[in-house]
Design an enzyme around this catalytic site. Structure first.
Site, PDB file in Angstrom:
ATOM      1  N   HIS A 131       0.862  -1.186   0.000  1.00 52.77           N
ATOM      2  CA  HIS A 131       0.000   0.000   0.000  1.00 52.77           C
ATOM      3  C   HIS A 131       0.902   1.242   0.000  1.00 52.77           C
ATOM      4  O   HIS A 131       1.922   1.279   0.697  1.00 52.77           O
ATOM      5  CB  HIS A 131      -0.907  -0.012   1.241  1.00 52.77           C
ATOM      6  CG  HIS A 131      -1.920   1.091   1.221  1.00 52.77           C
ATOM      7  ND1 HIS A 131      -1.599   2.393   1.554  1.00 52.77           N
ATOM      8  CD2 HIS A 131      -3.237   1.098   0.871  1.00 52.77           C
ATOM      9  CE1 HIS A 131      -2.689   3.139   1.424  1.00 52.77           C
ATOM     10  NE2 HIS A 131      -3.687   2.381   1.014  1.00 52.77           N
ATOM     11  N   GLU A 133       0.781   4.079   1.395  1.00 52.75           N
ATOM     12  CA  GLU A 133       1.078   4.695   2.701  1.00 52.75           C
ATOM     13  C   GLU A 133       2.164   3.906   3.432  1.00 52.75           C
ATOM     14  O   GLU A 133       3.067   4.494   4.048  1.00 52.75           O
ATOM     15  CB  GLU A 133      -0.189   4.776   3.563  1.00 52.75           C
ATOM     16  CG  GLU A 133       0.099   5.469   4.901  1.00 52.75           C
ATOM     17  CD  GLU A 133      -1.117   5.566   5.810  1.00 52.75           C
ATOM     18  OE1 GLU A 133      -2.258   5.646   5.303  1.00 52.75           O
ATOM     19  OE2 GLU A 133      -0.915   5.561   7.038  1.00 52.75           O
ATOM     20  N   THR A 172      -2.700   4.385   8.823  1.00 55.89           N
ATOM     21  CA  THR A 172      -3.802   5.160   9.411  1.00 55.89           C
ATOM     22  C   THR A 172      -5.192   4.596   9.092  1.00 55.89           C
ATOM     23  O   THR A 172      -6.172   5.024   9.690  1.00 55.89           O
ATOM     24  CB  THR A 172      -3.775   6.611   8.887  1.00 55.89           C
ATOM     25  OG1 THR A 172      -3.839   6.569   7.454  1.00 55.89           O
ATOM     26  CG2 THR A 172      -2.533   7.351   9.336  1.00 55.89           C
ATOM     27  N   CYS A 202      -6.486   6.914  11.980  1.00 54.68           N
ATOM     28  CA  CYS A 202      -6.965   8.300  12.053  1.00 54.68           C
ATOM     29  C   CYS A 202      -8.423   8.382  12.517  1.00 54.68           C
ATOM     30  O   CYS A 202      -9.144   7.380  12.515  1.00 54.68           O
ATOM     31  CB  CYS A 202      -6.804   8.976  10.690  1.00 54.68           C
ATOM     32  SG  CYS A 202      -8.009   8.382   9.484  1.00 54.68           S
ATOM     33  N   SER A 230      -8.968   1.297  -2.170  1.00 54.04           N
ATOM     34  CA  SER A 230      -9.073   2.188  -1.001  1.00 54.04           C
ATOM     35  C   SER A 230      -9.091   1.352   0.274  1.00 54.04           C
ATOM     36  O   SER A 230     -10.083   0.671   0.575  1.00 54.04           O
ATOM     37  CB  SER A 230     -10.340   3.036  -1.116  1.00 54.04           C
ATOM     38  OG  SER A 230     -10.606   3.666   0.117  1.00 54.04           O
ATOM     39  N   SER A 275     -12.500   8.569   0.773  1.00 57.21           N
ATOM     40  CA  SER A 275     -12.147   9.149  -0.526  1.00 57.21           C
ATOM     41  C   SER A 275     -13.333   9.149  -1.502  1.00 57.21           C
ATOM     42  O   SER A 275     -13.154   9.444  -2.686  1.00 57.21           O
ATOM     43  CB  SER A 275     -10.975   8.363  -1.127  1.00 57.21           C
ATOM     44  OG  SER A 275     -11.178   6.966  -0.978  1.00 57.21           O
TER      45      SER A 275
HETATM   46  O1  0CM Z   1      -5.254   4.737   2.489  1.00 59.20           O
HETATM   47  P1  0CM Z   1      -6.499   4.484   1.660  1.00 59.20           P
HETATM   48  O2  0CM Z   1      -6.245   3.407   0.636  1.00 59.20           O
HETATM   49  O3  0CM Z   1      -7.701   4.272   2.481  1.00 59.20           O
HETATM   50  O4  0CM Z   1      -6.656   5.843   0.853  1.00 59.20           O
HETATM   51  P2  0CM Z   1      -7.897   6.627   0.248  1.00 59.20           P
HETATM   52  O5  0CM Z   1      -7.354   7.531  -0.799  1.00 59.20           O
HETATM   53  O6  0CM Z   1      -8.988   5.718  -0.129  1.00 59.20           O
HETATM   54  O7  0CM Z   1      -8.420   7.451   1.484  1.00 59.20           O
HETATM   55  C1  0CM Z   1      -7.850   8.601   1.955  1.00 59.20           C
HETATM   56  C2  0CM Z   1      -6.546   8.530   2.483  1.00 59.20           C
HETATM   57  C3  0CM Z   1      -5.454   8.498   2.921  1.00 59.20           C
HETATM   58  C4  0CM Z   1      -4.133   8.519   3.442  1.00 59.20           C
HETATM   59 FE1  SF4 Z   2      -5.906  11.529   6.580  1.00 56.72          FE
HETATM   60 FE2  SF4 Z   2      -8.283  10.894   5.607  1.00 56.72          FE
HETATM   61 FE3  SF4 Z   2      -6.232   9.215   5.281  1.00 56.72          FE
HETATM   62 FE4  SF4 Z   2      -7.372   9.589   7.683  1.00 56.72          FE
HETATM   63  S1  SF4 Z   2      -8.337   8.687   5.858  1.00 56.72           S
HETATM   64  S2  SF4 Z   2      -5.157   9.559   7.258  1.00 56.72           S
HETATM   65  S3  SF4 Z   2      -7.853  11.801   7.652  1.00 56.72           S
HETATM   66  S4  SF4 Z   2      -6.442  11.259   4.409  1.00 56.72           S
END
Ligand code: 0CM
Ligand code: SF4
Length: 319
Positions: A131, A133, A172, A202, A230, A275
């Protein structure tokens, strides 16, 4: 005469959808396009949602996976998920204009990792391999300094440098309950390990999961609006299943709904990952209203009022 529509209650989760980090990341791309004109490059999907990405692409954003795909003379934005240290370092070496849209709550984890490293601790990261992140957070420290665990079973296999000098951090957007189990396993095996109060999940991830748990006993099926890549959206489907929803489905939009699987359902829960735009929620509600005599019930478990500022370079006067 048309057949009467069946009755159905749609339980709408609140909070759902955009979080402060996603809001900020999208705003950063829009403001960069205003400030510098098109094209503005974005490294990785700014957030994991095709509709958001398509909308920004139509305004002049160019999405790439690697910095090497960007020209030196156009601005580049790093996605909300964060990047390894080598990425901004390379952008600086190439004298590029870059804007970091990493969510401040992800950056907070980067800072934690750096602080522990400075104190001589080896890191264990709880996250999903591959991932962005996880790649970005692990890439804050030199190779070998961050060990990744995805499951309780991985904890038993860890080979650490010194069990007395360890700290943990997390992605997160993990499942709150699964992560608690992994943290417990880490603490059981390495009693001296230090870390955050609970984990680094988060507020948005935590709140969306908590709402699904409250809705679950009321519903026959759960729909989560979000993309297959996501992490936080996929965790909402899992939380729904674990909480007893017979049918829990991730849908990108109304066209993805498996109406046959919903046959006979009298109550359906609807939420959206951090997202997923609210327009898509409305599209799904409209699709239900076309087929059912609909009662809507909002289930609110928290109020969110988090807002993050965009970076200073975008708050300054136009170039
Ligand atoms: O981390 P994730 O895959 O849930 O990312 P996203 O773009 O769907 O959601 C927001 C974020 C972050 C960091
Ligand atoms: Fe930041 Fe949103 Fe990702 Fe949580 S879900 S870490 S608030 S971007």
């Amino acid at each position: 005469m048309t057949a009467e529509k069946p009755a159905l209650t749609l339980y709408l989760a609140a909070p759902r959808g955009f979080c402060a980090g996603v809001d900020r990341a999208i705003k950063i791309v829009e403001m960069a396009l205003e400030k510098w004109g098109a094209p503005v490059y974005v490294r990785h999907e700014i957030v994991h949602n095709r509709f958001v990405v398509d909308g920004l692409r139509a305004k002049g954003a160019v999405f790439v996976e690697e910095l090497s795909e960007c020209p030196d003379d156009r601005p580049v934005i790093f996605s909300a998920h964060g990047v390894p240290r080598a990425v901004p370092a390379e952008a600086a070496r190439r004298e590029m204009i870059y804007v970091d849209a990493t969510c401040p709550l992800v950056s907070k984890v980067h800072i934690e990792a750096e602080r522990h490293h400075q104190n001589g601790l080896q890191m264990v990261m709880i996250g999903h391999a591959g991932h962005p992140e996880t790649i970005g957070t692990m890439g804050q420290l030199p190779p070998g300094e961050v060990l990744l665990v995805e499951t309780v079973a991985d904890v038993a296999k860890l080979q650490v440098r010194d069990p007395g000098k360890l700290a943990f951090i997390t992605q997160t957007t993990l499942s709150v309950d699964d992560t608690a189990e992994i943290v417990a396993a880490l603490k059981a095996r390495f009693p001296a390990i230090i870390g955050p109060h609970k984990e680094d999940i988060c507020y948005a991830t935590t709140n969306r999961q908590a709402t699904v748990k409250v809705i679950a006993p009321k519903i026959d099926a759960l729909l989560v609006i979000g993309a297959p890549n996501s992490s936080n959206s996929r965790r909402l489907v899992e939380v729904g299943r674990t909480a007893g929803c017979g049918h829990a489905q991730l849908v990108q939009r109304a066209a993805d709904i498996d109406w046959r699987a919903l046959a006979g359902a009298r109550a359906v829960g609807l939420t959206a990952g951090a997202s997923a735009p609210e327009e898509l929620v409305n599209e799904v509600i409209d699709a239900f209203a076309d087929r059912y005599l609909l009662t809507r019930e909002t289930v609110e478990t928290a109020r969110e009022n988090v807002e993050f500022k965009v970076p200073r370079i975008l708050r300054e006067a136009r170039a």
